[in-house]
Design a protein around this motif. Sequence first.
Motif, short mmCIF file in Angstrom:
data_model
loop_
_atom_site.label_atom_id
_atom_site.label_comp_id
_atom_site.label_asym_id
_atom_site.label_seq_id
_atom_site.Cartn_x
_atom_site.Cartn_y
_atom_site.Cartn_z
N LYS A 1 25.36 46.21 -9.43
CA LYS A 1 23.99 45.77 -9.72
C LYS A 1 23.96 44.80 -10.89
O LYS A 1 24.75 44.88 -11.82
N LYS B 1 15.24 41.50 -5.21
CA LYS B 1 14.42 42.69 -4.95
C LYS B 1 13.24 42.75 -5.92
O LYS B 1 12.11 43.03 -5.54
N GLY C 1 17.94 56.77 -9.36
CA GLY C 1 19.09 56.08 -8.77
C GLY C 1 19.19 54.68 -9.34
O GLY C 1 19.25 53.69 -8.62
N PHE D 1 17.35 47.20 -13.15
CA PHE D 1 15.89 47.27 -12.98
C PHE D 1 15.24 48.05 -14.13
O PHE D 1 14.12 47.73 -14.52
N GLU E 1 20.93 58.35 -13.06
CA GLU E 1 22.02 57.89 -12.20
C GLU E 1 23.21 58.86 -12.33
O GLU E 1 23.90 58.86 -13.35
N PRO E 2 23.44 59.68 -11.28
CA PRO E 2 24.52 60.67 -11.39
C PRO E 2 25.93 60.09 -11.47
O PRO E 2 26.84 60.75 -11.95
N LYS F 1 20.39 63.78 -11.79
CA LYS F 1 19.84 63.64 -10.44
C LYS F 1 18.35 63.94 -10.51
O LYS F 1 17.92 64.73 -11.37
N LEU F 2 17.62 63.40 -9.57
CA LEU F 2 16.18 63.66 -9.55
C LEU F 2 15.91 65.17 -9.57
O LEU F 2 15.00 65.64 -10.25
N GLU F 3 16.72 65.93 -8.82
CA GLU F 3 16.47 67.36 -8.73
C GLU F 3 16.66 68.08 -10.07
O GLU F 3 16.28 69.24 -10.21
N MET G 1 14.38 53.33 -5.41
CA MET G 1 14.80 52.13 -4.66
C MET G 1 16.24 52.31 -4.21
O MET G 1 17.14 52.54 -5.03
N GLY G 2 16.44 52.25 -2.91
CA GLY G 2 17.79 52.39 -2.36
C GLY G 2 18.34 53.80 -2.45
O GLY G 2 19.55 53.99 -2.49
N GLN H 1 19.63 60.61 1.03
CA GLN H 1 19.24 62.02 0.91
C GLN H 1 19.31 62.72 2.26
O GLN H 1 18.76 62.24 3.24
C1 LIG Z 1 22.02 52.07 -3.35
S1 LIG Z 1 21.97 52.50 -5.03
C2 LIG Z 1 20.45 51.76 -5.51
C3 LIG Z 1 20.45 51.23 -6.91
C4 LIG Z 1 19.17 50.55 -7.35
N1 LIG Z 1 18.08 51.49 -7.47
C5 LIG Z 1 18.80 49.45 -6.41
O1 LIG Z 1 17.73 49.51 -5.81
O2 LIG Z 1 19.56 48.48 -6.26
C6 LIG Z 1 21.52 54.22 -4.95
C7 LIG Z 1 21.86 54.98 -6.22
O3 LIG Z 1 21.16 56.24 -6.20
C8 LIG Z 1 21.99 57.22 -6.78
N2 LIG Z 1 21.49 58.53 -6.28
C9 LIG Z 1 21.74 59.10 -5.09
N3 LIG Z 1 21.11 60.30 -5.02
C10 LIG Z 1 20.44 60.47 -6.18
C11 LIG Z 1 19.60 61.51 -6.70
N4 LIG Z 1 19.36 62.61 -6.01
N5 LIG Z 1 19.06 61.36 -7.93
C12 LIG Z 1 19.32 60.23 -8.65
N6 LIG Z 1 20.10 59.22 -8.20
C13 LIG Z 1 20.66 59.34 -6.99
C14 LIG Z 1 23.39 56.84 -6.33
O4 LIG Z 1 24.39 57.36 -7.20
C15 LIG Z 1 23.34 55.31 -6.32
O5 LIG Z 1 23.86 54.73 -7.50
#
Ligand SMILES: C[S@@+](CC[C@H](N)C(=O)[O-])C[C@H]1O[C@@H](n2cnc3c(N)ncnc32)[C@H](O)[C@@H]1O
Length: 318
Positions: free
Chosen positions: A85, A104, A124, A130, A146-147, A174-176, A190-191, A196
Amino acid sequence: MINNFTKQCQQSKLSIICEQLADISKDAFSVNNGNIPKWEAAIDDIKKYSKGKVDYQVPYLHIHTKDGDTDTLQQSLKLLMPWRKGPYQIGSLQLDSEWRGDMKWDRVLPHIQSLKGKSVLDVGSGNGYFTYLMALAGAKIALGIEPFLLFNYQFQALRTLMDNPPNAFVLPLKLEQIPTEPLFDTVFSMGVLYHQKDHLLHLQQLKNVLTNGGELILETLIIDAKYGEQIIPKDRYARMRNVWCLPSTDTLHGWLESAGFQDIKLADVTQTTPKEQRATHWIGDNTQSLADFLDPNDSNLTIEGLPAPKRAIFICQK
Ligand SMILES: C[S@@+](CC[C@H](N)C(=O)[O-])C[C@H]1O[C@@H](n2cnc3c(N)ncnc32)[C@H](O)[C@@H]1O
């Protein structure tokens, strides 16, 4: 880093959860990960470089350091590859990440409520490209979660180079793990949704942490309605392993309704192009990117024969 976060967090609406977030983050950083010494050494080297003010000069998040030994800086930053990113610019060094995040952001920004003075969650967040932009857009605090630890180190490496850094933080959560308190005025996912296994649970968790009347920005992969309501890839999707759901925009609208969101608007649908996701020398040894994940004879299909990546942005309120 965590101390800086706690200080800023305590002056914001998030004050009641700061300690808890800091404690979970400390535990996450103390895992046994053989790469950590290398990443910490890279950051120690980067600390020797000069600092500069940061602003956004499309497409780069630009840190205006005075140029020193750019080759050494580049080598240290490359110890933290792959850089997915960005892109970032440090002095004259252009860190061209795999993704052009600005593309984006251009699609998102015109549709959202002002972030001025808000508490913002970026779920994430990756290395925080961002999250920084959210803080630069005026958020009182922008918290990226970001895990994946490497991306947390990338965030720190960049912050190390900033004079008077914006109120943006990335924590290894993590969100949880975020306490179920309605404290965030704006939440970005986003993304993340397609990663999930339980998409409805993710939407519910996003809603739980939003204030009443708060805004959700949901960006995720979708399919055209002609392919049906949703595709659940059996194996890989565009070579990605953990993709669990590719809904049509109507299906996704229905999921947001079921989760209890209101005033649901589809702001944008864009097919991802190799201009936005490309191979650069910042992604390391595995130099494949979108162009290699598409059917060589039909760029509307992935290499697995599924519809090529298209992303939708939904904006809705709690
Ligand atoms: C595809 S990247 C997207 C990054 C950025 N948000 C974007 O839109 O470009 C997804 C990210 O979400 C993180 N992720 C996945 N599950 C998550 C969760 N439950 N809570 C927080 N982050 C998570 C992943 O480690 C990954 O780095």
